[in-house]
Enzyme design. Structure first.
Site, PDB file in Angstrom:
ATOM      1  N   ARG A 145      22.858  -3.130 -20.019  1.00  0.00           N
ATOM      2  CA  ARG A 145      23.286  -2.347 -18.847  1.00  0.00           C
ATOM      3  C   ARG A 145      23.173  -0.850 -19.112  1.00  0.00           C
ATOM      4  NH1 ARG A 145      28.263  -5.737 -15.927  1.00  0.00           N
ATOM      5  NH2 ARG A 145      26.840  -7.030 -14.682  1.00  0.00           N
ATOM      6  N   LYS A 148      28.868 -26.559 -10.724  1.00  0.00           N
ATOM      7  CA  LYS A 148      29.550 -27.098  -9.550  1.00  0.00           C
ATOM      8  C   LYS A 148      28.866 -26.759  -8.245  1.00  0.00           C
ATOM      9  CE  LYS A 148      34.190 -27.430 -11.334  1.00  0.00           C
ATOM     10  NZ  LYS A 148      35.569 -26.943 -11.204  1.00  0.00           N
ATOM     11  N   GLY A 203      24.694 -14.246 -14.828  1.00  0.00           N
ATOM     12  CA  GLY A 203      25.027 -14.182 -16.244  1.00  0.00           C
ATOM     13  C   GLY A 203      24.409 -15.272 -17.101  1.00  0.00           C
ATOM     14  N   GLY A 250      27.993 -11.480 -10.159  1.00  0.00           N
ATOM     15  CA  GLY A 250      28.545 -11.763  -8.827  1.00  0.00           C
ATOM     16  C   GLY A 250      27.718 -11.157  -7.701  1.00  0.00           C
TER      17      GLY A 250
END
Ligand code: 3PG
Ligand code: MG
Length: 405
Positions: free
Chosen positions: A37, A198, A355, A378
């Site tokens: 980053r 999930k 990620g 996110g």
């Protein structure tokens, strides 16, 4: 997309430029464990410094919850930014008030100042207008280079843009260009690989993919839910019985839309989930009752590879198997190599993010061989869900118009 201003439209020499970046870097044992980053914001920081701007860097770091938490100080991150850029980088112990104001006043053209963690103030996450106003008062121009924080409507990502002429930094610009090319105006046919544990956490994402892509590959444990929903025995595999109905609805909607869904046709199974247990490769439908599916099998990898020549664009989010535990990384690594090869040959535009996906591509050694890899977690997911990100809206909607407070 998006009409936003870049640094090409900013005149920054001698100006105070408040640069919002994402310095929320991973830390292990008190040390920064991955500089990605920091490296990615270097082009923007260097360009602003070269043009003689007074560069005021702001970022959040971790989740201190509106209080000062010593271990969440940006001071060591500022030192890393100095090492990586080779520029004069100063640090101020607060992002607001006299400490910040004095440090900004001392800043010369071409110098860089990092302000302390914005989340040490509760107003940051509340998008407090007063905090946004105080941050804006430190600068003449706002530059947002933090795509990975753009899903947060916070004072330093959204609120501040109401007060200053606002521009996208070079990383934000590259990110938006890559993402737009992949899903808003892609070269077709376009495919997506969606993996992860999930279905329930990726429902919105799958729904949006059904509308946008021609081929949707479902991998990871979430594929087990789709298999079980069709009455296929998956043994002791991780799956979500309460999502079976939803999974069937997704399959029906895909059929109605002409979106091809690709599910695993074979699996690597084991009775224990640990490093290198005894494994058994079986066709789907023959998973032993006491075994778990931990990766897609070699026939599935061949099937997925055979789909690549039919695609011009591929979006990848989520590994195919439990890639952190060998040998259940095999399918993800093999497919990553095939995607890298097609990309290198100029046959495929490949965009990946999230990620786990970044970690998996790094593990496969091909992170530099994709067309674009987003470091956002996110924000990348929410973008795949088709959501409008507040940090990007803030750059667009007012189009650099200054609204008096
Ligand atoms: C991230 O690491 O994904 C961003 O920095 C956002 O962090 P947050 O989830 O704490 O808002
Ligand atoms: Mg974190």
């Amino acid at each position: 997309m998006a009409n936003f201003k870049t640094l090409d439209e900013a005149s920054v020499t001698g100006k105070r430029v408040l640069l919002r970046v994402d310095l929320n870097v991973p830390v292990r044992d008190g040390r920064i464990s991955d500089l990605t980053r920091i490296e990615r914001i270097c082009p923007t920081v260097a360009e602003l410094a070269r043009k003689g701007a007074r560069v005021i860097v702001v970022s959040h770091f971790d989740r201190p919850g509106g209080q000062r938490v010593a271990t969440m100080s940006l001071r060591p991150v500022a030192a890393a930014l100095r090492d990586v850029t080779g520029l004069d980088v100063f640090f101020a112990d607060d992002c607001l008030g006299p400490i910040a104001e004095d440090a900004v006043a001392r800043l010369g053209n071409g110098q860089v100042l990092v302000l302390e963690n914005t989340r040490f103030h509760a107003g940051e996450e509340e998008n407090d207008p007063e905090m946004a106003r105080q941050l804006a008062a430190l600068a003449d121009i706002f530059v947002n280079d933090a795509f990975s924080s753009a899903h947060r409507a916070h004072a330093s990502t959204a609120g501040i843009a109401r007060h200053l002429p606002s521009h996208a930094g070079r990383l934000m610009q590259r990110e938006l260009e890559a993402l737009t090319a992949a899903l808003e105006h892609p070269e077709r046919p376009v495919g997506a690989i969606v993996g992860g544990a999930k279905v329930s956490t990726k429902l919105a994402l799958i729904g949006n993919m059904l509308e946008k892509v021609d081929v949707l590959v479902i991998g990871g444990a979430m594929a087990n839910t789709f298999l079980a929903a069709q009455g296929i025995a998956v043994g002791k595999s991780l799956q979500e019985p309460n999502m079976h109905e939803t999974a069937r609805e997704i399959l029906a909607e895909a059929r109605a839309r002409g979106c091809e869904i690709v599910l695993p046709i074979d699996a690597v199974t084991a009775t224990a989930f640990r490093d290198n247990p005894p494994t058994l490769v079986v066709p789907i439908g023959e998973v032993p009752a006491d075994a778990m599916i931990l990766d897609v099998g070699p026939a599935t990898v061949e099937l997925l590879k055979s789909k690549l020549p039919g695609l011009r664009t591929l979006v990848w989010n989520g590994p195919l198997g439990a890639f952190e535990t060998p040998p259940f990384d095999a399918a993800t690594v093999a497919l990553a190599h095939a995607v890298a090869e097609a990309t290198r040959a100029g046959k495929l535009r490949s965009v990946a993010g999230g990620g786990d996906t970044v970690a998996a591509l790094k593990h496969a050694g091909v992170i530099d061989q994709m067309s674009y890899v987003s470091t956002a977690g996110g924000a990348f997911l929410e973008w795949l869900e088709g959501k409008l990100l507040p940090g990007i809206l803030a750059l667009q909607s007012l189009d650099g118009v200054v609204i008096p407070s």
